[in-house]
Design a protein around this motif. Structure first.
Motif, PDB file in Angstrom:
ATOM      1  N   MET A   1       0.842  -1.165   0.000  1.00 33.90           N
ATOM      2  CA  MET A   1       0.000   0.000   0.000  1.00 33.90           C
ATOM      3  C   MET A   1       0.891   1.234   0.000  1.00 33.90           C
ATOM      4  O   MET A   1       1.713   1.426   0.875  1.00 33.90           O
ATOM      5  CB  MET A   1      -0.899  -0.019   1.240  1.00 33.90           C
ATOM      6  CG  MET A   1      -1.736   1.196   1.360  1.00 33.90           C
ATOM      7  SD  MET A   1      -2.773   1.398   2.869  1.00 33.90           S
ATOM      8  CE  MET A   1      -3.118  -0.209   3.432  1.00 33.90           C
ATOM      9  N   LYS A   2       0.715   2.057  -0.998  1.00 32.64           N
ATOM     10  CA  LYS A   2       1.501   3.275  -1.126  1.00 32.64           C
ATOM     11  C   LYS A   2       0.675   4.451  -0.604  1.00 32.64           C
ATOM     12  O   LYS A   2      -0.485   4.623  -0.991  1.00 32.64           O
ATOM     13  CB  LYS A   2       1.871   3.478  -2.595  1.00 32.64           C
ATOM     14  CG  LYS A   2       2.974   4.457  -2.814  1.00 32.64           C
ATOM     15  CD  LYS A   2       3.428   4.394  -4.263  1.00 32.64           C
ATOM     16  CE  LYS A   2       4.561   5.360  -4.488  1.00 32.64           C
ATOM     17  NZ  LYS A   2       4.997   5.351  -5.878  1.00 32.64           N
ATOM     18  N   THR A   3       1.272   5.242   0.276  1.00 37.41           N
ATOM     19  CA  THR A   3       0.558   6.372   0.863  1.00 37.41           C
ATOM     20  C   THR A   3       1.371   7.661   0.730  1.00 37.41           C
ATOM     21  O   THR A   3       2.562   7.634   0.449  1.00 37.41           O
ATOM     22  CB  THR A   3       0.259   6.139   2.360  1.00 37.41           C
ATOM     23  OG1 THR A   3       1.491   6.017   3.062  1.00 37.41           O
ATOM     24  CG2 THR A   3      -0.598   4.905   2.572  1.00 37.41           C
ATOM     25  N   ASN A   4       0.676   8.750   0.958  1.00 39.39           N
ATOM     26  CA  ASN A   4       1.300  10.075   0.974  1.00 39.39           C
ATOM     27  C   ASN A   4       0.578  10.871   2.054  1.00 39.39           C
ATOM     28  O   ASN A   4      -0.640  10.752   2.200  1.00 39.39           O
ATOM     29  CB  ASN A   4       1.151  10.747  -0.381  1.00 39.39           C
ATOM     30  CG  ASN A   4       1.868  12.072  -0.457  1.00 39.39           C
ATOM     31  OD1 ASN A   4       2.796  12.333   0.285  1.00 39.39           O
ATOM     32  ND2 ASN A   4       1.422  12.923  -1.367  1.00 39.39           N
ATOM     33  N   GLU A   5       1.315  11.645   2.797  1.00 34.59           N
ATOM     34  CA  GLU A   5       0.714  12.444   3.857  1.00 34.59           C
ATOM     35  C   GLU A   5       0.660  13.903   3.415  1.00 34.59           C
ATOM     36  O   GLU A   5       1.658  14.457   2.973  1.00 34.59           O
ATOM     37  CB  GLU A   5       1.551  12.306   5.126  1.00 34.59           C
ATOM     38  CG  GLU A   5       0.854  12.768   6.362  1.00 34.59           C
ATOM     39  CD  GLU A   5       1.614  12.390   7.610  1.00 34.59           C
ATOM     40  OE1 GLU A   5       2.070  13.309   8.303  1.00 34.59           O
ATOM     41  OE2 GLU A   5       1.762  11.179   7.876  1.00 34.59           O
ATOM     42  N   ILE A   6      -0.519  14.500   3.544  1.00 33.20           N
ATOM     43  CA  ILE A   6      -0.688  15.907   3.212  1.00 33.20           C
ATOM     44  C   ILE A   6      -0.934  16.668   4.508  1.00 33.20           C
ATOM     45  O   ILE A   6      -1.767  16.266   5.333  1.00 33.20           O
ATOM     46  CB  ILE A   6      -1.868  16.112   2.239  1.00 33.20           C
ATOM     47  CG1 ILE A   6      -1.519  15.515   0.878  1.00 33.20           C
ATOM     48  CG2 ILE A   6      -2.217  17.596   2.100  1.00 33.20           C
ATOM     49  CD1 ILE A   6      -2.596  15.654  -0.164  1.00 33.20           C
TER      50      ILE A   6
END
Length: 87
Positions: free
Chosen positions: A1-6
């Motif tokens: 699972m690839k995530t990004n935090e904003i």
């Protein structure tokens, strides 16, 4: 699972990254982020965005969905997204 935090408004929002049919990476964000980006009415002169930064972040997001769907395994997340956008 690839995530990004904003980061916005002093909060962190965990987003998912999924690959489109053409290989492009698409950012899928929680609706809680959308609520923070557009707290006002869509009838506001700035389309309800909290700020220019909020508008810029909004433009980076491909799709907003609820937290439950963001937690799904990749194949189930993609299946949910296809219900609203078959491409």
């Amino acid at each position: 699972m690839k995530t990004n935090e904003i980061q916005f408004g002093g909060k962190s929002y965990v987003c998912r990254i999924v690959e489109a049919n053409d290989g492009e990476e698409l950012l899928i964000a929680p609706t809680t982020l959308l609520d923070a980006l557009q707290p006002g009415s869509c009838n506001d002169e700035n389309e309800g965005f909290a700020s220019k930064e909020a508008e810029s972040i909004y433009d980076e997001v491909f799709f907003f969905t609820d937290e439950r769907i963001l937690q799904l395994p990749e194949n189930e997340l993609v299946a949910e997204l296809k219900k609203d956008n078959s491409d």
